[in-house]
Write a protein that holds these residues in place. Sequence first.
Motif, PDB file in Angstrom:
ATOM      1  N   UNK A  63       1.865  10.202  -1.248  1.00  0.00           N
ATOM      2  CA  UNK A  63       1.558  10.101   0.184  1.00  0.00           C
ATOM      3  C   UNK A  63       0.076   9.846   0.406  1.00  0.00           C
ATOM      4  N   UNK A  64      -0.757  10.385  -0.478  1.00  0.00           N
ATOM      5  CA  UNK A  64      -2.202  10.175  -0.373  1.00  0.00           C
ATOM      6  C   UNK A  64      -2.589   8.763  -0.802  1.00  0.00           C
ATOM      7  N   UNK A  65      -1.996   8.295  -1.893  1.00  0.00           N
ATOM      8  CA  UNK A  65      -2.351   6.993  -2.457  1.00  0.00           C
ATOM      9  C   UNK A  65      -1.876   5.847  -1.561  1.00  0.00           C
ATOM     10  N   UNK A  66      -0.708   6.030  -0.934  1.00  0.00           N
ATOM     11  CA  UNK A  66      -0.115   4.935  -0.154  1.00  0.00           C
ATOM     12  C   UNK A  66      -1.053   4.409   0.929  1.00  0.00           C
ATOM     13  N   UNK A  67      -1.603   5.270   1.805  1.00  0.00           N
ATOM     14  CA  UNK A  67      -2.510   4.724   2.836  1.00  0.00           C
ATOM     15  C   UNK A  67      -3.790   4.131   2.266  1.00  0.00           C
ATOM     16  N   UNK A  68      -4.283   4.704   1.145  1.00  0.00           N
ATOM     17  CA  UNK A  68      -5.495   4.141   0.542  1.00  0.00           C
ATOM     18  C   UNK A  68      -5.179   2.784  -0.073  1.00  0.00           C
ATOM     19  N   UNK A  69      -4.005   2.685  -0.697  1.00  0.00           N
ATOM     20  CA  UNK A  69      -3.598   1.417  -1.301  1.00  0.00           C
ATOM     21  C   UNK A  69      -3.399   0.350  -0.229  1.00  0.00           C
ATOM     22  N   UNK A  70      -2.909   0.788   0.935  1.00  0.00           N
ATOM     23  CA  UNK A  70      -2.661  -0.155   2.024  1.00  0.00           C
ATOM     24  C   UNK A  70      -3.909  -0.421   2.849  1.00  0.00           C
ATOM     25  N   UNK A  71      -5.018   0.234   2.463  1.00  0.00           N
ATOM     26  CA  UNK A  71      -6.264   0.036   3.194  1.00  0.00           C
ATOM     27  C   UNK A  71      -6.673  -1.433   3.204  1.00  0.00           C
ATOM     28  N   UNK A  72      -6.508  -2.100   2.056  1.00  0.00           N
ATOM     29  CA  UNK A  72      -6.850  -3.515   1.984  1.00  0.00           C
ATOM     30  C   UNK A  72      -5.998  -4.359   2.920  1.00  0.00           C
ATOM     31  N   UNK A  73      -4.696  -4.025   2.966  1.00  0.00           N
ATOM     32  CA  UNK A  73      -3.810  -4.772   3.859  1.00  0.00           C
ATOM     33  C   UNK A  73      -4.169  -4.520   5.317  1.00  0.00           C
ATOM     34  N   UNK A  74      -4.448  -3.241   5.640  1.00  0.00           N
ATOM     35  CA  UNK A  74      -4.867  -2.924   7.010  1.00  0.00           C
ATOM     36  C   UNK A  74      -6.169  -3.654   7.344  1.00  0.00           C
ATOM     37  N   UNK A  75      -7.058  -3.686   6.371  1.00  0.00           N
ATOM     38  CA  UNK A  75      -8.330  -4.373   6.561  1.00  0.00           C
ATOM     39  C   UNK A  75      -8.086  -5.869   6.776  1.00  0.00           C
ATOM     40  N   UNK A  76      -7.158  -6.403   6.018  1.00  0.00           N
ATOM     41  CA  UNK A  76      -6.804  -7.811   6.154  1.00  0.00           C
ATOM     42  C   UNK A  76      -6.289  -8.099   7.556  1.00  0.00           C
ATOM     43  N   UNK A  77      -5.438  -7.214   8.064  1.00  0.00           N
ATOM     44  CA  UNK A  77      -4.906  -7.377   9.417  1.00  0.00           C
ATOM     45  C   UNK A  77      -6.033  -7.315  10.439  1.00  0.00           C
ATOM     46  N   UNK A  78      -6.945  -6.354  10.251  1.00  0.00           N
ATOM     47  CA  UNK A  78      -8.065  -6.221  11.185  1.00  0.00           C
ATOM     48  C   UNK A  78      -8.965  -7.449  11.154  1.00  0.00           C
TER      49      UNK A  78
END
Length: 604
Positions: free
Chosen positions: A311-326
């Motif tokens: 659960x901790x790793x998932x949002x950090x791993x998706x940080x790049x994708x979220x950043x990409x969206x932003x």
Amino acid sequence: MSSADDIDHSELVATKAWDSSLFKRLFRYVRPHKPLFFASFAVLLLLFAGELLGTRIWRGAIDGPIKDAAGQADKSPYLSELYLWVGGYLALIVFTTVLRYFETATLTKTGQAIVHDLRSAVFRHIQRLDLGFFDKRPTGSLVTRVTTDIENLSEMFTSGVIVLLFDLIKVVVVLAILFTINVKLALITVATTPILIAVSLSFRGGARRAHREVRARLAKLNGYLQEVLNGIRVVQVFRREERVGQRFDEALREYFIANKKTIFLFALFFPAMSFAVYIIQGAALWAGVRAIVDVNLTYGEFVQFWLLLNMLVRPIRELGERYNILQSAFASAERVFQVLDTKPEVVSPARPRAIAAAGTSPHVVFEDVHFRYVKDTPVLKGVSFEIPPGKTVAVVGATGAGKSTLVNLLLRYYDVSSGRILLDGEDVREVDLESMRSRFGLVLQEDFLFAGTVRDNLVMEREGVTEGSLETALEAAQALDLVERMDGGLDAEVAERGSTFSTGERQLLAMARALAANPDLVILDEATAAVDSATEHKIERATARLLAGRSALVIAHRLSTIRDADEILVMARGEIRERGTHAELLAQDGLYAKLHALQFTGAA
């Protein structure tokens, strides 16, 4: 290889990694939808609580009935307790599944509500911009900004900002719980997590540049597509399909290459992220096994720790994708706000001057008017004339003489470079734009009909246009028979751009549209230039009725249509060279006489 040199530089908008001012502007469109925003956040909070409860159930089951049943001959009492844990977990799964539906529904609804308001604001703003703005930008580029760019912002609010903010909360809460389970194991996790963060952050620069180019290439592609579709008849008649196809393929290839850059970045990013995750998980597994062996950690605690670690790793791993969206959204937002920040150069004054009320023929005066569309390229040079109330002034001259520019200036599509235009003694720049234009009736050489019905195209949502005025206008414009022949009459469907009507039929309907609101001043811009002789005769009769008792400015190509004008102006290279009545100009034996001879006798 594609480059930024062959595209409009206004499409390549530079954005910061995080632009707080831009985000604040976007947030203005969130405020009206705060209930949806908070509902989305509440659903995410419930889902998170469900996930945390799930890890606690696993720990309770393993350290409870499963551990206690080990080595026991009669396992039935423990199985009964285990079934309770399993039943609770299944109920939790059903609960979170229902919440997943509400998560998707509320996030999507929030994003679409914000996008709806923003797209509406952009479209209304575009309609207020003057023609000079549209002269400088391809239509396809504007279409891209109103559609694709704004749609990107929807993703920003559905899977970008809201989820990103919540992910930060999840990381903090999960880390806190990890420390309550086992401090040493939690410290090892914290020590290895920066590897994951470093991979995510290293992705940001390339992603930002790649997305800017993708948006610019798409705008170029859409612009060219729009141009080709509008001119498809010309393309086909001159057999330019192959060349046009080649140019489209070139634009498409550039767009494809720009997209490949983002694909390449992702192809590197996700394996690197997975590798960083494996390092974290490997370190946790090694430390966890050591702790179990040393009896510092139970099996249930380790399973809970492992689930929480994911659960901790998932949002950090998706940080790049979220950043990409932003980044994609910020690039789109910059392009959208670039349009919204464009101020119309032609606007109504803050305190408009009063002019005569509608229903009276206006007095129009051009005083020493100079104008240029492009700097250092004059189109009008000191043009002066007047249109007395109830009189008709016609303008003739060669192509490029500046005739249609007079119309553009009178309607204030553009403002004069120097000099002034007076309407009933007031400078048109000091008069309310909407009220002034409402007094004019305009018929263009190729008038535009919108998709809809004939009635929609004639009424144009103008107050004062009644069934009676429509019928009177159609009869005066010689278009009543045309409408009566159509299935549905006034409610007959009109295809896009009025393609189901001939040029002459469109002109007759345009005249009826101009007459329907009983305008005080009529402007005809070469209304008969593209029609046959029979239709021209109809239009001439319609013109006579249209101009009766009204002030009028008539731009003419065919001299037969303006013989009865009160004054005829002959223009050449932006200047008025001759003026007078038809008879007076013929007697002068100048430019007008030569034009007349060319049209009616074929003599030079």
